[in-house]
Design a protein around this motif. Sequence first.
Motif, PDB file in Angstrom:
ATOM      1  N   THR A 138     -19.567  37.857  -2.493  1.00 57.64           N
ATOM      2  CA  THR A 138     -18.541  36.565  -2.537  1.00 57.64           C
ATOM      3  C   THR A 138     -17.094  36.699  -2.335  1.00 57.64           C
ATOM      4  OG1 THR A 138     -18.254  35.050  -4.194  1.00 57.64           O
ATOM      5  CG2 THR A 138     -18.265  36.875  -5.116  1.00 57.64           C
ATOM      6  N   PHE A 139     -16.275  35.946  -2.136  1.00 58.32           N
ATOM      7  CA  PHE A 139     -14.962  35.907  -1.860  1.00 58.32           C
ATOM      8  C   PHE A 139     -14.642  34.496  -1.977  1.00 58.32           C
ATOM      9  CE2 PHE A 139     -16.022  35.252   2.552  1.00 58.32           C
ATOM     10  CZ  PHE A 139     -15.036  34.311   3.062  1.00 58.32           C
ATOM     11  N   ASP A 140     -13.176  34.225  -2.382  1.00 56.21           N
ATOM     12  CA  ASP A 140     -12.523  32.902  -2.477  1.00 56.21           C
ATOM     13  C   ASP A 140     -11.052  33.221  -1.980  1.00 56.21           C
ATOM     14  OD1 ASP A 140     -14.169  31.460  -4.695  1.00 56.21           O
ATOM     15  OD2 ASP A 140     -14.084  33.247  -5.323  1.00 56.21           O
ATOM     16  N   VAL A 141     -10.700  32.133  -1.244  1.00 56.06           N
ATOM     17  CA  VAL A 141      -9.298  32.003  -0.797  1.00 56.06           C
ATOM     18  C   VAL A 141      -8.647  30.537  -1.147  1.00 56.06           C
ATOM     19  CG1 VAL A 141      -7.969  31.817   1.425  1.00 56.06           C
ATOM     20  CG2 VAL A 141     -10.113  33.250   1.323  1.00 56.06           C
ATOM     21  N   ARG A 142      -7.646  30.777  -1.868  1.00 57.50           N
ATOM     22  CA  ARG A 142      -6.858  29.682  -2.348  1.00 57.50           C
ATOM     23  C   ARG A 142      -5.295  29.540  -1.900  1.00 57.50           C
ATOM     24  NH1 ARG A 142      -6.794  27.838  -8.660  1.00 57.50           N
ATOM     25  NH2 ARG A 142      -4.853  26.663  -8.725  1.00 57.50           N
ATOM     26  N   VAL A 143      -4.887  28.435  -1.821  1.00 51.96           N
ATOM     27  CA  VAL A 143      -3.527  28.165  -1.395  1.00 51.96           C
ATOM     28  C   VAL A 143      -2.930  27.090  -2.355  1.00 51.96           C
ATOM     29  CG1 VAL A 143      -1.951  27.391   0.329  1.00 51.96           C
ATOM     30  CG2 VAL A 143      -3.691  28.487   0.885  1.00 51.96           C
ATOM     31  N   SER A 148       6.743  18.827  -2.277  1.00 51.42           N
ATOM     32  CA  SER A 148       8.080  18.013  -2.355  1.00 51.42           C
ATOM     33  C   SER A 148       8.179  18.121  -4.027  1.00 51.42           C
ATOM     34  CB  SER A 148       8.369  16.597  -1.927  1.00 51.42           C
ATOM     35  OG  SER A 148       7.428  15.793  -2.350  1.00 51.42           O
ATOM     36  N   GLU A 149       9.122  17.339  -4.655  1.00 52.71           N
ATOM     37  CA  GLU A 149       9.344  17.348  -6.184  1.00 52.71           C
ATOM     38  C   GLU A 149       8.110  16.189  -6.563  1.00 52.71           C
ATOM     39  OE1 GLU A 149      13.127  15.779  -7.177  1.00 52.71           O
ATOM     40  OE2 GLU A 149      14.162  17.659  -6.529  1.00 52.71           O
ATOM     41  N   LYS A 150       7.742  15.568  -5.577  1.00 52.15           N
ATOM     42  CA  LYS A 150       6.692  14.457  -5.841  1.00 52.15           C
ATOM     43  C   LYS A 150       5.118  14.781  -5.465  1.00 52.15           C
ATOM     44  CE  LYS A 150       9.577  10.415  -6.649  1.00 52.15           C
ATOM     45  NZ  LYS A 150       9.802   8.849  -6.172  1.00 52.15           N
ATOM     46  N   ASP A 151       4.891  15.708  -4.847  1.00 57.20           N
ATOM     47  CA  ASP A 151       3.594  16.188  -4.143  1.00 57.20           C
ATOM     48  C   ASP A 151       3.406  17.535  -4.027  1.00 57.20           C
ATOM     49  OD1 ASP A 151       2.289  13.757  -2.518  1.00 57.20           O
ATOM     50  OD2 ASP A 151       4.423  13.543  -2.238  1.00 57.20           O
ATOM     51  N   THR A 152       2.354  17.791  -4.606  1.00 54.25           N
ATOM     52  CA  THR A 152       1.770  19.250  -4.905  1.00 54.25           C
ATOM     53  C   THR A 152       0.382  19.177  -3.798  1.00 54.25           C
ATOM     54  OG1 THR A 152       0.726  19.020  -6.823  1.00 54.25           O
ATOM     55  CG2 THR A 152       2.745  19.994  -6.881  1.00 54.25           C
ATOM     56  N   LEU A 153       0.144  20.344  -3.080  1.00 52.71           N
ATOM     57  CA  LEU A 153      -1.084  20.636  -2.686  1.00 52.71           C
ATOM     58  C   LEU A 153      -1.728  21.903  -3.070  1.00 52.71           C
ATOM     59  CD1 LEU A 153      -2.872  19.407  -0.001  1.00 52.71           C
ATOM     60  CD2 LEU A 153      -1.526  21.085   1.460  1.00 52.71           C
ATOM     61  N   PHE A 154      -3.277  21.678  -3.119  1.00 50.79           N
ATOM     62  CA  PHE A 154      -4.087  22.709  -3.413  1.00 50.79           C
ATOM     63  C   PHE A 154      -5.513  22.835  -2.395  1.00 50.79           C
ATOM     64  CE2 PHE A 154      -8.196  23.328  -5.756  1.00 50.79           C
ATOM     65  CZ  PHE A 154      -8.214  24.529  -5.717  1.00 50.79           C
ATOM     66  N   ALA A 155      -5.746  23.842  -1.862  1.00 52.57           N
ATOM     67  CA  ALA A 155      -6.682  24.098  -0.999  1.00 52.57           C
ATOM     68  C   ALA A 155      -7.446  25.579  -1.579  1.00 52.57           C
ATOM     69  CB  ALA A 155      -6.086  23.982   0.236  1.00 52.57           C
ATOM     70  N   ARG A 156      -9.019  25.562  -1.362  1.00 52.30           N
ATOM     71  CA  ARG A 156      -9.435  26.520  -1.778  1.00 52.30           C
ATOM     72  C   ARG A 156     -10.855  26.630  -0.618  1.00 52.30           C
ATOM     73  NH1 ARG A 156     -14.429  26.440  -4.033  1.00 52.30           N
ATOM     74  NH2 ARG A 156     -14.083  24.451  -4.583  1.00 52.30           N
ATOM     75  N   ASN A 160     -20.538  32.600  -0.804  1.00 54.09           N
ATOM     76  CA  ASN A 160     -21.283  33.479  -1.473  1.00 54.09           C
ATOM     77  C   ASN A 160     -22.573  33.517  -0.758  1.00 54.09           C
ATOM     78  OD1 ASN A 160     -22.068  34.587  -4.423  1.00 54.09           O
ATOM     79  ND2 ASN A 160     -23.725  33.473  -3.754  1.00 54.09           N
ATOM     80  N   ASN A 161     -22.993  34.902  -0.706  1.00 52.05           N
ATOM     81  CA  ASN A 161     -24.115  35.201  -0.132  1.00 52.05           C
ATOM     82  C   ASN A 161     -25.106  36.101  -1.153  1.00 52.05           C
ATOM     83  OD1 ASN A 161     -25.781  35.163   2.654  1.00 52.05           O
ATOM     84  ND2 ASN A 161     -25.544  37.410   2.032  1.00 52.05           N
ATOM     85  N   THR A 162     -26.419  35.930  -1.266  1.00 40.91           N
ATOM     86  CA  THR A 162     -27.123  36.517  -2.037  1.00 40.91           C
ATOM     87  C   THR A 162     -28.582  36.876  -1.429  1.00 40.91           C
ATOM     88  OG1 THR A 162     -26.318  35.351  -3.844  1.00 40.91           O
ATOM     89  CG2 THR A 162     -28.448  36.578  -4.351  1.00 40.91           C
ATOM     90  N   ASP A 163     -29.024  37.853  -1.433  1.00 46.77           N
ATOM     91  CA  ASP A 163     -30.099  38.549  -1.006  1.00 46.77           C
ATOM     92  C   ASP A 163     -31.116  38.994  -2.316  1.00 46.77           C
ATOM     93  OD1 ASP A 163     -29.445  37.830   1.658  1.00 46.77           O
ATOM     94  OD2 ASP A 163     -28.914  39.751   2.064  1.00 46.77           O
ATOM     95  N   ARG A 192     -27.281  31.252   0.853  1.00 50.11           N
ATOM     96  CA  ARG A 192     -25.771  31.492   1.302  1.00 50.11           C
ATOM     97  C   ARG A 192     -24.995  29.891   0.974  1.00 50.11           C
ATOM     98  NH1 ARG A 192     -24.271  33.934   7.139  1.00 50.11           N
ATOM     99  NH2 ARG A 192     -24.941  35.600   5.806  1.00 50.11           N
ATOM    100  N   ALA A 193     -23.921  30.102   0.342  1.00 49.56           N
ATOM    101  CA  ALA A 193     -23.319  28.630  -0.075  1.00 49.56           C
ATOM    102  C   ALA A 193     -21.757  28.939   0.464  1.00 49.56           C
ATOM    103  CB  ALA A 193     -23.112  28.588  -1.509  1.00 49.56           C
ATOM    104  N   HIS A 194     -21.273  27.590   1.092  1.00 51.45           N
ATOM    105  CA  HIS A 194     -19.723  27.496   1.366  1.00 51.45           C
ATOM    106  C   HIS A 194     -19.379  26.446   0.584  1.00 51.45           C
ATOM    107  CE1 HIS A 194     -20.552  29.993   5.121  1.00 51.45           C
ATOM    108  NE2 HIS A 194     -21.748  29.559   5.100  1.00 51.45           N
ATOM    109  N   GLY A 195     -18.008  26.385   0.204  1.00 52.54           N
ATOM    110  CA  GLY A 195     -17.350  25.557  -0.531  1.00 52.54           C
ATOM    111  C   GLY A 195     -15.902  25.516   0.115  1.00 52.54           C
TER     112      GLY A 195
END
Length: 810
Positions: A138-143, A148-156, A160-163, A192-195
């Motif tokens: 499993t791994f995660d990537v987040r940004v 701006s002062e009024k806007d924030t952005l979040f991405a992820r 996950n892969n399980t045998d 296998r899961a992607h999100g």
Amino acid sequence: EFLRNEKLDARNFFAGAIKPSYKQNQFGGSVGGPIRKDRTFFFGDYERFRQRQGQTFASTVPTLAMRQGNFSGVNAVFDPFSAVPGSSVRTRFAGDQIPVSRQDPVGLQLLNLYPLPQTTGLVNNFTLNPTRSQNNDTFDVRVDHRLSEKDTLFARYSFNNTDTFLPGAFPTTASGIDPVGDTGRSGTAKQRAHGAQINNVHIFGPHLVMEAKAGFTRYSVQSLPLNYGKNVDDQLGIKGANFDADSSGLSIINVAGFRPLGDASYIPLLTVNNTFQELVNFTYLQGSHSIKVGADLRRRQVSAFQSPFSKGQFSFDANLTNDPSGLIAGSGNSAASLLLGYPAATTRSKYLVYPGLRLWETAAYIQDDWRATRWLTLNMGVRYDYFGPVTEVANRLSNIDLATGKIIIAGQNGVSPSAGVQADKVNFAPRFGFAATLAKGTVLRGGYGISFVPNMIASSMALRNPPFVSLYTVTATPLTPLNRISDGLPLPVPTSAANPAGDLNGVAPVGSTPYVHQYNLTLQRELPWGLVATVSYAAALGHKQYIFNGAINLNQPAPAPGAIQPRRPYYSVLPNVSAINIAAPWYNTNYQSLQSTLEHRYKSGLSILATYTYAHSIDDQVQMVNDRKVERGNSFLDVRSRFTLLANYRLPFARKAQGFGGLLARNWTVNAVTVLTTGIPFNITNAAPRANTGGNDRPNLIGDPNLPDSQQSVYQWFNTGAFAAQPLYTFGNLARNALHSPGRKSLDLSIYREFIPTERFRVQFRAESFNLTNTPAFSAPGATLGSATFGVISSAGLPRNLQFGLKLLF
């Protein structure tokens, strides 16, 4: 704990004052002896259970004599073809020995697929501790980005892969066949899961904030049976069962009183599930009010290829080899029926298409959190949910119109794309809650709400009927066999929608969405010494609940003698159909509980949380009798009592020690988790059904089924003499889920330490022990009246497990 004269105190044990000792020959005396119900193996050594019962899995296999057709001293066995037509008199095999000339060659091979017994007993005569494995990546990537002062952005993005590999209960034969023995979905599984998710928060001003979200998930499964890719049925002589990859492997062979042979039902499973979601909500602050308004949109794409019994299922009971007159009690044997080759029921249900299901869900909500006074806060809101019915990209769905007795196909002859299933458009769910400070350190909280739950599972699994499936069913009567296993199965062809046969699965056209009333009242009080006590009453009342698996069979005949098929209610319009399972809002649930908590907040390195719940869960889910009043009883989730203790303690020694010794000795933390819980309920059924309805039934209750604690053992957990087979062609009077399985008692312990050699590096070490006391977690006892395992506990859960972890952070 295995010593009858030993009386141990749990408090002393935890205080370290007692070290239990055991004698190897006193695991319960001559026959396993008594197991005290109130202290079942809490201090017991799991190795002692393994020495007498085997390892983590104990089972029952046919004896050597049975494999040769000799049932002398086991059961009286009768010739199923010796009865005079219209009579219930059969001829007993001489010496209870089935002649070689009467033995079915396929039945004999199947009987010999069971491993050889390891003891001379009739039950618990074979044990195995198979190795399971699971690899997970499993791994995660987040940004996070401030636009701006009024806007924030979040991405992820998450992956996950399980045998997983789950072995069967029986070892592989020399010829490479896995007999399985049923430990669940034995075989290989790849999951296998992607999100992915992106969020934007925009501040309009000091009173208004918007949050917008979009997400995507993809979940895929490839679950394959142990014998996948092998034509085992062809090898054994079961003709017509193996004809493609989906039907490869070994058919399910259910032998009452023995562990089943064959690969599990409902696999292979090949599925892909995509979900798209968009959500937006606004939060408005005004004075003492915090108001939130939002909307939610979800689109689901589900492709699931899964057949219930792609290579067939053959079920054997004692009916066809017993004394139907009842003069000889306990006669007949399911292994004898297998050796003769006469199944009580034969079925195959194979799905012929790979569907592309589509669903839409929408919701809108508004909530006001209002600080009404300094001591009172109110939460008020309402939510609206819409769950659209299931459709399929090529209209490959079919349903049953009981009014006309016909199969209706989505998109044909004016039938809707949902195969006649209507949508429920009136799903309004109010919610209300409050929190009141009654006095300093005393708070009263309460709440009530309705929650709607989509019934898409019932719809997607139930709308699989002709012409998109191939169905085949043969059901014998208790007196007359209709086929032999050596006859095999006919090659599958799409079952005609104009003249269906076998079992049909439909969804009621009513557009009702299941919902639950939930409410609670909680009193919390702060006590001296850093303690907080909480007492709650909580309840959940479910209405219009759908039965997903094994829905109500509306084509079940009433108990009566004679052939089953002509007596079915829909025989006149669907003469070749056996069961008509309709998923509909049939049943209700009722859960009531009293919950208490005592918490010691973290102080001087110690925190403790103790909880106790007393609860009762009841429902009227129909299982064997199409009468909700008769079937009302304990839910399968009914756990009456549950106690948990969680403790976290930072060890006080060497806190001021310096140097290398101090580095190693100080700042260790110990965690402990104790769980004591009563068991879940289970059903008692007849090995040889008596009602003659084509399904299982329960016997009569003629005494108290509960044994005193001093008499309970793994060899007899309940009073087996309290049950008797009811008269032929009647239902028994025993209630559903009348008995409970053994409870569970476990102690988990871990020790944790974090080292900081430099400012840039940290090292974490953890040692953990699960089930530290090695207490056997017993499974439910055998619950089939008339089988050798009736009342016998034949398996247990995992023993003590130790694991160590080391992590480097930099």
